[in-house]
Design a protein around this motif. Sequence first.
Motif, short mmCIF file in Angstrom:
data_model
loop_
_atom_site.label_atom_id
_atom_site.label_comp_id
_atom_site.label_asym_id
_atom_site.label_seq_id
_atom_site.Cartn_x
_atom_site.Cartn_y
_atom_site.Cartn_z
N THR A 117 0.83 -1.20 0.00
CA THR A 117 0.00 0.00 0.00
C THR A 117 0.87 1.25 0.00
O THR A 117 0.64 2.17 -0.77
CB THR A 117 -0.92 0.02 1.24
N ASN A 118 1.88 1.28 0.86
CA ASN A 118 2.74 2.45 0.96
C ASN A 118 3.54 2.67 -0.32
O ASN A 118 3.92 3.78 -0.63
CB ASN A 118 3.72 2.32 2.13
N ALA A 119 3.81 1.60 -1.04
CA ALA A 119 4.64 1.70 -2.24
C ALA A 119 3.81 1.87 -3.49
O ALA A 119 4.32 1.74 -4.58
CB ALA A 119 5.53 0.47 -2.35
N ALA A 120 2.53 2.15 -3.36
CA ALA A 120 1.67 2.32 -4.52
C ALA A 120 2.11 3.59 -5.25
O ALA A 120 1.54 4.65 -5.09
CB ALA A 120 0.21 2.39 -4.10
N GLN A 121 3.14 3.47 -6.02
CA GLN A 121 3.75 4.60 -6.70
C GLN A 121 4.24 4.13 -8.06
O GLN A 121 4.25 2.95 -8.35
CB GLN A 121 4.91 5.13 -5.88
N ARG A 122 4.66 5.08 -8.85
CA ARG A 122 5.18 4.70 -10.16
C ARG A 122 6.55 4.06 -10.00
O ARG A 122 7.27 4.32 -9.04
CB ARG A 122 5.25 5.91 -11.07
N ARG A 123 6.91 3.25 -10.97
CA ARG A 123 8.21 2.59 -10.92
C ARG A 123 9.32 3.62 -11.09
O ARG A 123 9.11 4.67 -11.71
CB ARG A 123 8.31 1.51 -11.98
N ARG B 132 7.00 -10.42 -5.82
CA ARG B 132 6.29 -9.39 -5.06
C ARG B 132 7.16 -8.15 -4.91
O ARG B 132 6.67 -7.02 -4.99
CB ARG B 132 5.88 -9.94 -3.69
N PHE B 133 8.46 -8.33 -4.71
CA PHE B 133 9.40 -7.21 -4.62
C PHE B 133 9.27 -6.33 -5.86
O PHE B 133 9.20 -5.10 -5.76
CB PHE B 133 10.82 -7.75 -4.48
N ALA B 134 9.23 -6.95 -7.02
CA ALA B 134 9.11 -6.20 -8.28
C ALA B 134 7.84 -5.36 -8.30
O ALA B 134 7.88 -4.17 -8.63
CB ALA B 134 9.15 -7.14 -9.47
N THR B 135 6.72 -5.95 -7.93
CA THR B 135 5.46 -5.21 -8.00
C THR B 135 5.36 -4.14 -6.92
O THR B 135 4.79 -3.07 -7.16
CB THR B 135 4.24 -6.16 -7.93
N VAL B 136 5.96 -4.38 -5.75
CA VAL B 136 5.97 -3.37 -4.69
C VAL B 136 6.72 -2.12 -5.16
O VAL B 136 6.35 -1.00 -4.81
CB VAL B 136 6.60 -3.93 -3.39
N LEU B 137 7.74 -2.31 -5.98
CA LEU B 137 8.51 -1.17 -6.49
C LEU B 137 7.83 -0.45 -7.65
O LEU B 137 8.33 0.56 -8.12
CB LEU B 137 9.91 -1.63 -6.93
N GLY B 138 6.71 -0.99 -8.11
CA GLY B 138 5.98 -0.35 -9.19
C GLY B 138 6.19 -0.98 -10.56
O GLY B 138 5.68 -0.48 -11.56
N ASP C 245 5.72 -3.93 -13.45
CA ASP C 245 4.58 -4.78 -13.82
C ASP C 245 4.76 -6.20 -13.29
O ASP C 245 3.80 -6.82 -12.87
CB ASP C 245 4.40 -4.83 -15.35
N ASP C 246 5.98 -6.69 -13.37
CA ASP C 246 6.28 -8.06 -12.96
C ASP C 246 7.80 -8.23 -12.86
O ASP C 246 8.55 -7.26 -13.08
CB ASP C 246 5.68 -9.09 -13.93
N PHE C 247 8.25 -9.43 -12.56
CA PHE C 247 9.69 -9.68 -12.42
C PHE C 247 10.42 -9.40 -13.74
O PHE C 247 11.52 -8.85 -13.74
CB PHE C 247 9.94 -11.11 -11.95
N ARG C 248 9.82 -9.76 -14.85
CA ARG C 248 10.46 -9.52 -16.16
C ARG C 248 10.72 -8.03 -16.38
O ARG C 248 11.76 -7.64 -16.91
CB ARG C 248 9.56 -10.08 -17.26
N ASP C 249 9.77 -7.20 -15.95
CA ASP C 249 9.92 -5.75 -16.07
C ASP C 249 11.08 -5.25 -15.18
O ASP C 249 11.87 -4.39 -15.59
CB ASP C 249 8.60 -5.09 -15.66
N LEU C 250 11.20 -5.82 -13.98
CA LEU C 250 12.31 -5.48 -13.09
C LEU C 250 13.65 -5.87 -13.73
O LEU C 250 14.60 -5.09 -13.70
CB LEU C 250 12.15 -6.20 -11.74
N LYS C 251 13.72 -7.07 -14.31
CA LYS C 251 14.96 -7.51 -14.98
C LYS C 251 15.34 -6.55 -16.10
O LYS C 251 16.50 -6.18 -16.25
CB LYS C 251 14.77 -8.91 -15.57
#
Length: 111
Positions: A17-23, A80-86, A88-94
């Motif tokens: 909830t607190n991290a509901a921000q843009r990536r 979940r770490f990836a989505t918490v940071l904003g 879309d998914d782990f692939r987006d984080l990579k």
Amino acid sequence: MESTKMPTGHGHAEAETNAAQRRPGDMRELKGMFASRALRLPRQLEQIALFALAKPDLVAFGSARSIALACAVSPTTVARFATVLGFDDFRDLKAFFQQHLRNARMVSASA
């Protein structure tokens, strides 16, 4: 008003909830998110954050499973770490970390 208190136990809903921000747009912005403490992470997600900042190449080219093993968490926690940071998914984080490494390589090549 949202609470900024650190969640206890295994709960992660408050961090999400607190991290509901843009990536973050770049690595400097991601580091700023962690440094400012604007983003409060549960212990397991913080472990992944520290790992990601210390070894961006392993995040860029590793799997959720390999990162999970290195951080002693589950692959689901890495996702979940990836989505918490904003992201879309782990692939987006990579992809974010791969772009960071490309940018760093271009800067060092032009220096």
